[in-house]
Motif scaffolding. Structure first.
Motif, mmCIF file in Angstrom:
data_model
loop_
_atom_site.group_PDB
_atom_site.id
_atom_site.type_symbol
_atom_site.label_atom_id
_atom_site.label_comp_id
_atom_site.label_asym_id
_atom_site.label_seq_id
_atom_site.Cartn_x
_atom_site.Cartn_y
_atom_site.Cartn_z
ATOM 1 N N ALA A 67 36.454 3.219 26.065
ATOM 2 C CA ALA A 67 36.667 3.460 24.633
ATOM 3 C C ALA A 67 37.029 4.912 24.375
ATOM 4 O O ALA A 67 37.896 5.208 23.548
ATOM 5 C CB ALA A 67 35.420 3.065 23.841
ATOM 6 N N ARG A 68 36.398 5.826 25.065
ATOM 7 C CA ARG A 68 36.716 7.252 24.894
ATOM 8 C C ARG A 68 38.155 7.550 25.299
ATOM 9 O O ARG A 68 38.863 8.284 24.618
ATOM 10 C CB ARG A 68 35.776 8.114 25.731
ATOM 11 C CG ARG A 68 34.402 8.218 25.171
ATOM 12 C CD ARG A 68 33.549 9.061 26.072
ATOM 13 N NE ARG A 68 32.222 9.175 25.507
ATOM 14 C CZ ARG A 68 31.437 10.208 25.692
ATOM 15 N NH1 ARG A 68 31.834 11.218 26.436
ATOM 16 N NH2 ARG A 68 30.256 10.240 25.154
ATOM 17 N N THR A 69 38.566 6.983 26.424
ATOM 18 C CA THR A 69 39.932 7.231 26.887
ATOM 19 C C THR A 69 40.933 6.556 25.955
ATOM 20 O O THR A 69 41.992 7.111 25.671
ATOM 21 C CB THR A 69 40.107 6.756 28.340
ATOM 22 O OG1 THR A 69 39.108 7.377 29.153
ATOM 23 C CG2 THR A 69 41.471 7.134 28.868
ATOM 24 N N ALA A 70 40.606 5.375 25.453
ATOM 25 C CA ALA A 70 41.493 4.705 24.496
ATOM 26 C C ALA A 70 41.633 5.537 23.231
ATOM 27 O O ALA A 70 42.732 5.653 22.665
ATOM 28 C CB ALA A 70 40.960 3.313 24.173
ATOM 29 N N GLU A 71 40.556 6.136 22.772
ATOM 30 C CA GLU A 71 40.616 7.005 21.587
ATOM 31 C C GLU A 71 41.492 8.219 21.866
ATOM 32 O O GLU A 71 42.287 8.635 21.020
ATOM 33 C CB GLU A 71 39.196 7.445 21.187
ATOM 34 C CG GLU A 71 39.151 8.236 19.905
ATOM 35 C CD GLU A 71 39.696 7.488 18.699
ATOM 36 O OE1 GLU A 71 40.324 8.145 17.834
ATOM 37 O OE2 GLU A 71 39.527 6.256 18.616
ATOM 38 N N GLN A 72 41.362 8.780 23.033
ATOM 39 C CA GLN A 72 42.205 9.918 23.406
ATOM 40 C C GLN A 72 43.672 9.499 23.454
ATOM 41 O O GLN A 72 44.549 10.237 23.013
ATOM 42 C CB GLN A 72 41.760 10.470 24.768
ATOM 43 C CG GLN A 72 42.449 11.750 25.156
ATOM 44 C CD GLN A 72 41.897 12.331 26.448
ATOM 45 O OE1 GLN A 72 40.928 11.831 27.015
ATOM 46 N NE2 GLN A 72 42.511 13.386 26.920
ATOM 47 N N THR A 77 49.476 10.161 19.124
ATOM 48 C CA THR A 77 50.418 10.136 17.991
ATOM 49 C C THR A 77 50.381 11.441 17.200
ATOM 50 O O THR A 77 51.364 11.805 16.566
ATOM 51 C CB THR A 77 50.136 8.952 17.053
ATOM 52 O OG1 THR A 77 48.788 9.024 16.586
ATOM 53 C CG2 THR A 77 50.380 7.622 17.756
ATOM 54 N N ARG A 78 49.250 12.152 17.257
ATOM 55 C CA ARG A 78 49.166 13.446 16.566
ATOM 56 C C ARG A 78 49.851 14.561 17.349
ATOM 57 O O ARG A 78 50.025 15.660 16.833
ATOM 58 C CB ARG A 78 47.705 13.811 16.313
ATOM 59 C CG ARG A 78 47.000 12.842 15.364
ATOM 60 C CD ARG A 78 45.668 13.357 14.883
ATOM 61 N NE ARG A 78 44.697 13.602 15.935
ATOM 62 C CZ ARG A 78 43.797 12.730 16.369
ATOM 63 N NH1 ARG A 78 43.754 11.518 15.823
ATOM 64 N NH2 ARG A 78 42.957 13.027 17.328
ATOM 65 N N LEU A 79 50.234 14.272 18.585
ATOM 66 C CA LEU A 79 50.856 15.283 19.440
ATOM 67 C C LEU A 79 52.368 15.123 19.553
ATOM 68 O O LEU A 79 53.016 15.883 20.274
ATOM 69 C CB LEU A 79 50.239 15.225 20.844
ATOM 70 C CG LEU A 79 48.732 15.461 20.919
ATOM 71 C CD1 LEU A 79 48.248 15.291 22.345
ATOM 72 C CD2 LEU A 79 48.378 16.837 20.383
ATOM 73 N N VAL A 80 52.915 14.140 18.863
ATOM 74 C CA VAL A 80 54.359 13.914 18.931
ATOM 75 C C VAL A 80 55.087 15.196 18.533
ATOM 76 O O VAL A 80 54.793 15.804 17.506
ATOM 77 C CB VAL A 80 54.782 12.738 18.030
ATOM 78 C CG1 VAL A 80 56.302 12.611 17.965
ATOM 79 C CG2 VAL A 80 54.149 11.447 18.526
ATOM 80 N N GLY A 81 56.015 15.619 19.400
ATOM 81 C CA GLY A 81 56.799 16.823 19.140
ATOM 82 C C GLY A 81 56.118 18.113 19.557
ATOM 83 O O GLY A 81 56.684 19.188 19.405
ATOM 84 N N GLN A 82 54.896 18.023 20.071
ATOM 85 C CA GLN A 82 54.156 19.223 20.474
ATOM 86 C C GLN A 82 54.021 19.287 21.987
ATOM 87 O O GLN A 82 54.060 18.270 22.662
ATOM 88 C CB GLN A 82 52.765 19.216 19.847
ATOM 89 C CG GLN A 82 52.768 19.209 18.340
ATOM 90 C CD GLN A 82 51.363 19.114 17.787
ATOM 91 O OE1 GLN A 82 50.430 19.636 18.371
ATOM 92 N NE2 GLN A 82 51.218 18.437 16.660
ATOM 93 N N ALA A 83 53.812 20.491 22.513
ATOM 94 C CA ALA A 83 53.674 20.732 23.953
ATOM 95 C C ALA A 83 54.820 20.023 24.667
ATOM 96 O O ALA A 83 55.930 19.959 24.151
ATOM 97 C CB ALA A 83 52.307 20.299 24.451
ATOM 98 N N THR A 84 54.554 19.467 25.841
ATOM 99 C CA THR A 84 55.573 18.645 26.498
ATOM 100 C C THR A 84 55.032 17.226 26.592
ATOM 101 O O THR A 84 53.817 17.012 26.576
ATOM 102 C CB THR A 84 55.905 19.144 27.925
ATOM 103 O OG1 THR A 84 54.787 18.913 28.782
ATOM 104 C CG2 THR A 84 56.285 20.626 27.928
ATOM 105 N N VAL A 85 55.945 16.283 26.706
ATOM 106 C CA VAL A 85 55.541 14.885 26.830
ATOM 107 C C VAL A 85 54.687 14.714 28.087
ATOM 108 O O VAL A 85 53.652 14.040 28.055
ATOM 109 C CB VAL A 85 56.779 13.967 26.873
ATOM 110 C CG1 VAL A 85 56.381 12.524 27.156
ATOM 111 C CG2 VAL A 85 57.560 14.069 25.566
ATOM 112 N N THR A 86 55.096 15.351 29.165
ATOM 113 C CA THR A 86 54.348 15.235 30.413
ATOM 114 C C THR A 86 52.932 15.776 30.262
ATOM 115 O O THR A 86 51.972 15.135 30.707
ATOM 116 C CB THR A 86 55.090 15.974 31.545
ATOM 117 O OG1 THR A 86 56.408 15.424 31.660
ATOM 118 C CG2 THR A 86 54.378 15.830 32.875
ATOM 119 N N GLU A 87 52.785 16.928 29.642
ATOM 120 C CA GLU A 87 51.444 17.492 29.445
ATOM 121 C C GLU A 87 50.572 16.564 28.601
ATOM 122 O O GLU A 87 49.392 16.347 28.914
ATOM 123 C CB GLU A 87 51.525 18.864 28.771
ATOM 124 C CG GLU A 87 52.068 19.955 29.656
ATOM 125 C CD GLU A 87 52.407 21.229 28.887
ATOM 126 O OE1 GLU A 87 52.480 22.271 29.552
ATOM 127 O OE2 GLU A 87 52.592 21.179 27.651
#
Length: 196
Positions: A67-72, A77-87
């Motif tokens: 459940a914790r990993t699923a939440e992560q 979706t909050r990271l779209v466009g941030q950092a790199t996709v790979t990261e």
């Protein structure tokens, strides 16, 4: 140690963390109710006061970590466009393989009743690998719309490959084995990085 009759704050998490330490250090065969409560420095009967036995405890521990990993994964979706996709993907894939991941998988597989309880919970909708796969698919599709994931990448297939590889490494690895994280990082990069 918590005296008898005195409330222990966050007792579930305290015992879960203790169980992870026991299994990582001593292997799945060392996990007993007494080992957990001793490691957690709490009353000996506390595990049975909160869980319907050791098998139920192991199942709840594994389901909690899923459940914790699923939440992560849903937080991608909050990271779209941030950092790199790979990261961003590495963080989720590696969460499945954290220090306790292989040890917990070995523990669950060694206890038939725990395995059955986990399967029943997942079939009833508890978050697990399917929820993580769906979240990664949604994230990759959003990044693809921004042009940060190549059009040639099928988000669902890439998500399945990432989750499937993590699952395979969990099921075939174990404490003291080779570190699976570099392999997962290479897989993620191979699946989603733009080629020029």
């Amino acid at each position: 140690m918590s005296p008898r009759g005195v409330s222990t704050p966050d007792v579930r998490e305290r015992m879960f963390a203790a169980a992870e330490r026991v299994v990582e250090r001593d292997g799945p065969g060392a996990l007993t109710s007494r080992a957990v409560t001793t490691e957690a420095d709490c009353a000996k009967g506390l595990l049975h006061a909160h869980f319907a036995g050791l098998d139920a405890f192991v199942a709840e521990l594994c389901l909690d970590r899923f459940a914790r990993t699923a939440e992560q994964a849903r937080a991608l979706t909050r990271l779209v466009g941030q950092a790199t996709v790979t990261e961003n993907l590495d963080a989720v894939a590696l969460a499945l393989l954290d220090a306790a991941g292989p040890a917990l998988s070995g523990l669950a597989m060694s206890r038939a009743t725990s395995t059955r309880l986990i399967r029943e919970a997942l079939e009833s909708g508890a978050p697990g690998f399917t929820a993580i796969e769906e979240a990664i698919t949604t994230y990759l599709a959003a990044e693809q719309r921004l042009g940060r994931v190549p059009e040639t990448v099928d988000p669902g297939t890439a998500a399945l490959a990432i989750v499937g590889a993590a699952h395979h490494l969990l099921m075939t690895g174990g404490p003291g084995g080779p570190d699976p994280r570099p392999r997962v990082r290479r897989l993620v990069a191979a699946l989603v990085e733009t080629r020029h």
